[in-house]
Design an enzyme around this catalytic site. Structure first.
Site, PDB file in Angstrom:
ATOM      1  CG  ASN A  13     -29.745   5.360 -39.731  1.00 44.79           C
ATOM      2  OD1 ASN A  13     -29.008   4.407 -39.976  1.00 44.79           O
ATOM      3  ND2 ASN A  13     -31.056   5.228 -39.552  1.00 44.79           N
ATOM      4  CD1 TRP A  14     -24.105   7.078 -43.021  1.00 43.04           C
ATOM      5  CD2 TRP A  14     -22.513   5.732 -43.840  1.00 43.04           C
ATOM      6  NE1 TRP A  14     -23.013   7.860 -43.329  1.00 43.04           N
ATOM      7  CE2 TRP A  14     -22.017   7.062 -43.838  1.00 43.04           C
ATOM      8  CE3 TRP A  14     -21.685   4.721 -44.299  1.00 43.04           C
ATOM      9  CZ2 TRP A  14     -20.746   7.391 -44.278  1.00 43.04           C
ATOM     10  CZ3 TRP A  14     -20.400   5.041 -44.745  1.00 43.04           C
ATOM     11  CH2 TRP A  14     -19.944   6.370 -44.733  1.00 43.04           C
ATOM     12  CE  LYS A  15     -32.605   5.612 -42.805  1.00 45.50           C
ATOM     13  NZ  LYS A  15     -33.916   6.033 -43.271  1.00 45.50           N
ATOM     14  CG  HIS A 100     -34.729   3.945 -37.767  1.00 49.37           C
ATOM     15  ND1 HIS A 100     -35.565   3.680 -38.822  1.00 49.37           N
ATOM     16  CD2 HIS A 100     -34.130   5.134 -38.037  1.00 49.37           C
ATOM     17  CE1 HIS A 100     -35.460   4.668 -39.704  1.00 49.37           C
ATOM     18  NE2 HIS A 100     -34.596   5.563 -39.249  1.00 49.37           N
ATOM     19  CD  GLU A 102     -35.654   2.978 -42.421  1.00 46.92           C
ATOM     20  OE1 GLU A 102     -34.500   2.564 -42.205  1.00 46.92           O
ATOM     21  OE2 GLU A 102     -35.883   4.070 -42.981  1.00 46.92           O
ATOM     22  CD  GLU A 170     -35.265   9.364 -37.729  1.00 46.14           C
ATOM     23  OE1 GLU A 170     -34.408   9.984 -38.370  1.00 46.14           O
ATOM     24  OE2 GLU A 170     -35.398   8.128 -37.781  1.00 46.14           O
ATOM     25  N   GLY A 176     -37.138   9.716 -45.924  1.00 44.02           N
ATOM     26  CA  GLY A 176     -36.825   9.339 -47.300  1.00 44.02           C
ATOM     27  C   GLY A 176     -37.845   9.810 -48.322  1.00 44.02           C
ATOM     28  CB  SER A 216     -36.881  14.698 -45.782  1.00 50.27           C
ATOM     29  OG  SER A 216     -37.437  13.514 -46.333  1.00 50.27           O
ATOM     30  N   GLY A 237     -30.536  10.567 -42.687  1.00 57.91           N
ATOM     31  CA  GLY A 237     -30.400   9.326 -43.438  1.00 57.91           C
ATOM     32  C   GLY A 237     -29.642   9.566 -44.728  1.00 57.91           C
ATOM     33  N   GLY A 238     -30.364   9.643 -45.832  1.00 56.20           N
ATOM     34  CA  GLY A 238     -29.771   9.725 -47.164  1.00 56.20           C
ATOM     35  C   GLY A 238     -28.666  10.762 -47.299  1.00 56.20           C
TER      36      GLY A 238
HETATM   37  P1  13P Z   1     -33.763  10.460 -44.476  1.00 60.30           P
HETATM   38  O1  13P Z   1     -32.878  11.565 -43.996  1.00 60.30           O
HETATM   39  O2  13P Z   1     -33.204   9.699 -45.623  1.00 60.30           O
HETATM   40  O3  13P Z   1     -35.170  10.921 -44.673  1.00 60.30           O
HETATM   41  O4  13P Z   1     -33.823   9.357 -43.283  1.00 60.30           O
HETATM   42  C1  13P Z   1     -34.046   9.776 -42.004  1.00 60.30           C
HETATM   43  C2  13P Z   1     -33.803   8.653 -41.082  1.00 60.30           C
HETATM   44  O5  13P Z   1     -34.515   7.657 -41.088  1.00 60.30           O
HETATM   45  C3  13P Z   1     -32.633   8.730 -40.198  1.00 60.30           C
HETATM   46  O6  13P Z   1     -32.672   7.757 -39.204  1.00 60.30           O
END
Ligand code: 13P
Length: 255
Positions: A13-15, A100, A102, A170, A176, A216, A237-238
């Site tokens: 997920n590149w957000k 998600h 967020e 999640e 993050g 993470s 994510g990251g």
């Molecule tokens: P991180 O891997 O950056 O913690 O993010 C997870 C995430 O929200 C994937 O959708």
């Protein structure tokens, strides 16, 4: 992994990250996938909507699926700034993330909203990656399992099955932050998700639904997380923005 488990899925997920030049990262991921991972783990990349079509073109026939990060519940209309599931599909997407944390947090999306979006995804032929997970306060109050059960019940539409549904657990506090639940905690929640899915998609289909862990995930903890029962992959994510990290995670998850 036993033979009746679904093939693992590692989704990035590149957000709100990625420009045209990020196609370079996709090229690196594709090269690494072709070399060592193809056929052993499914990969998905969910870039920002601006990159979906170009990425889908690049990965056509490669075994790497492209996904959106959200979609609107309606097929079209006066919803400025939104994107319809059909538009993602038209751009070559195979997946869409819905619910998600967020979006639940910043866009105030409810379970009913998430369910309507997942329904739109299904109507269009996209695989919905439905996200669930508790906040830090909810975990500390001992409410994790109730929260996850409620989100699943409220967000997963009727008609879901192993082919059109992926669930991502999640924990909000792990996203993050570099924090992850213990393997035992992940096992507990994934088991409850699997049990609850039986009531939603039926006993035959529940075993086919991939349940991803997200929050993470890194190359250094991927093997331990993948070793947990009922973990069928990761939502990253990251670390998905760096090809070597994403490939390192995918290697840990290959069947
Ligand atoms: P991180 O891997 O950056 O913690 O993010 C997870 C995430 O929200 C994937 O959708």
């Amino acid at each position: 992994m036993s033979v009746d488990r679904p093939r693992p899925l590692v989704a990035g997920n590149w957000k709100m990250n990625g420009l045209k030049a990020s196609a370079e990262v996709l090229d690196q991921i594709k090269a690494g996938y072709d070399d060592a991972l193809k056929g052993r783990v499914d990969l998905a990349i969910c870039p920002p909507a601006t990159l979906v079509a170009a990425f889908a073109e690049k990965t056509a026939g490669s075994g790497i699926g492209i996904g959106g990060q959200d979609c609107h519940a309606k097929e079209s209309g006066a919803y400025t700034g939104n994107i319809a599931a059909k538009m993602l599909k038209d751009g070559g997407a195979a997946y869409v993330i819905v619910g998600h944390s967020e979006r639940r947090q910043y866009e105030r999306e409810t379970d009913a909203d998430v369910r309507a979006k997942a329904e739109a995804a299904h109507r269009t032929g996209l695989i919905a990656i439905v996200c669930v997970g508790e906040t830090k306060d909810e975990r500390e109050a001992g409410r994790t399992l109730d929260v996850v059960r409620g989100q699943l019940k409220g967000s997963v539409p009727e008609g879901s099955n192993g082919g059109n549904l992926v669930v991502a657990y999640e924990p909000v506090w792990a996203i993050g932050t570099g924090l992850t639940p213990t393997a035992a905690d992940v096992a507990e929640v994934h088991k409850v998700i699997r049990e609850n899915l039986a009531g939603i998609v039926g006993p035959a289909e529940q075993a086919k639904v991939r349940i991803l862990y997200g929050g993470s995930v890194k190359p250094s903890n991927a093997a331990e997380l993948m070793g947990v029962a009922d973990v069928d992959g990761a939502l990253v994510g990251g670390a998905s923005l760096v090809a070597s990290d994403f490939l390192g995670i995918a290697s840990a998850y290959r069947a």
